[in-house]
Design a protein around this motif. Structure first.
Motif, short mmCIF file in Angstrom:
data_model
loop_
_atom_site.label_atom_id
_atom_site.label_comp_id
_atom_site.label_asym_id
_atom_site.label_seq_id
_atom_site.Cartn_x
_atom_site.Cartn_y
_atom_site.Cartn_z
N ILE A 1 0.85 -1.18 0.00
CA ILE A 1 0.00 0.00 0.00
C ILE A 1 0.89 1.24 0.00
O ILE A 1 1.76 1.38 0.85
N VAL A 2 0.68 2.10 -0.98
CA VAL A 2 1.53 3.28 -1.16
C VAL A 2 0.65 4.54 -1.15
O VAL A 2 -0.36 4.58 -1.85
N PRO A 3 1.01 5.53 -0.37
CA PRO A 3 0.22 6.77 -0.36
C PRO A 3 0.52 7.65 -1.56
O PRO A 3 1.58 7.53 -2.19
N TYR A 4 -0.41 8.52 -1.89
CA TYR A 4 -0.16 9.58 -2.87
C TYR A 4 -0.80 10.85 -2.34
O TYR A 4 -1.72 10.82 -1.52
N GLY A 5 -0.30 11.98 -2.81
CA GLY A 5 -0.72 13.26 -2.25
C GLY A 5 -1.83 13.95 -3.01
O GLY A 5 -2.42 13.41 -3.95
N SER A 6 -2.08 15.20 -2.61
CA SER A 6 -3.22 15.95 -3.15
C SER A 6 -3.05 16.31 -4.62
O SER A 6 -4.03 16.34 -5.37
N TYR A 7 -1.80 16.58 -5.06
CA TYR A 7 -1.60 16.93 -6.47
C TYR A 7 -2.01 15.76 -7.36
O TYR A 7 -2.74 15.93 -8.35
#
Length: 317
Positions: A196-202
């Motif tokens: 599981i990998v997070p990604y940001g708002s952009y």
């Protein structure tokens, strides 16, 4: 029993596919390496693998080196051949494992190429636009840089692998709201291992724009697919097409450095470490089995620290 190289290769390939669960890409690489090895043995008139000796394998390594192949390529090919010999010996199909003492050429350590943050931003901006393909390309590039995932991992994503932040998990009726703060990816890496990998708002906002204003029309031209990233005809986007997207954006951004499919992954790791992330965290995000693979990026960061030290310290020069 007589066992030819093609026969031994087929047995080994079945083993790595079924027992080890290697990806299709890894299986294809193994197959190419073993076909090249079998072809070389044929030129030496060695039809039976039991006739292969340690000297035979040493000659094979020497011939690979004479072809000016990169040490990494020689290492990979020899690793595949050694794995096959070891497997066939363990299965009782060969009288001995002649590959045990064959040395792998020392691999020259090459630092990964990463773009400065300013060039990454220019690359991402170059993918701007409001037509469906431009929206897809921007979402693709933003996600590659935000997650550090391999190009093959991102093109293999399905829509269901895109997870919103926990407090928005029931908001798929409104993707723009669900993804505005980023979220998580369920990535399937080498050996079918998931992480599981997070990604940001952009990346989240770019994905939302693509999902709302581009993907539905694209999918309507096809037969229906769960793929997250698709082409204009509705089929899953290929790795080759993703590479063309990256290269085109780099050209539009005026980036003169060589930009490869791994460039955004390298930049992701280097920028995280430079920003203070620890190596173990970056290891998990990249999906590396060993932290030693990730530690090569610390050398890049150390170079940056040294440059800043020389610029700032009164007695550094």
């Amino acid at each position: 029993m007589d066992l030819t190289a093609p026969q031994g290769a087929q047995r080994y390939l079945r083993y790595v596919a079924i027992e080890r669960g290697l990806s299709a890409n890894s299986q294809a690489a193994y197959r190419r390496d073993l076909e090249a090895y079998a072809a070389w043995l044929e030129t030496r008139e060695l039809e039976n693998l039991a006739e292969v000796t340690q000297d035979t394998l040493a000659s094979y390594v020497a011939e690979l080196a004479a072809q000016d192949l990169a040490s990494a390529s020689i290492t990979r090919r020899l690793s595949t051949v050694r794995g096959m010999h070891r497997f066939l010996f363990d299965e009782g199909l060969l009288p001995e494992n002649v590959a045990t003492t064959v040395r792998t050429p020392k691999r020259a350590q090459r630092l990964p190429k990463a773009l400065p943050i300013e060039e990454v931003e220019a690359l991402l901006a170059a993918a701007g636009g409001e037509d469906p393909v431009a929206l897809r390309d921007r979402a693709l590039l933003e996600l590659l840089y935000a997650s550090g995932a391999r190009v093959s991992e991102v093109t293999a994503l399905d829509v269901d692998d895109l997870l919103a932040a926990p407090d928005h998990d029931d908001a798929w009726g409104d993707p723009e709201h669900a993804l505005e703060e980023g979220g998580f990816l369920r990535v399937t890496g080498k050996g079918a291992k998931q992480r599981i990998v997070p990604y940001g708002s952009y990346a989240g906002r770019a994905l939302a724009a693509y999902l709302v204003r581009a993907r539905p029309a694209m999918v309507a031209h096809g037969r229906g697919t769960p793929a997250l990233f698709v082409g204009p005809r509705g089929a899953r986007l290929s790795r080759q097409s993703a590479w063309l997207v990256i290269r085109a954006a780099a050209e539009r951004a005026g980036i003169t450095a060589e930009v490869s499919p791994h460039t955004l992954r390298h930049s992701f790791a280097t920028h995280l470490l430079a920003g203070g992330a620890d190596v173990r965290t970056v290891q998990e995000l990249l999906g590396h089995a060993s932290v030693t693979t990730t530690q090569i990026y610390t050398q890049v960061t150390a170079d940056t620290l040294r440059e800043r030290y020389i610029e700032a310290h009164p007695r550094a020069k």
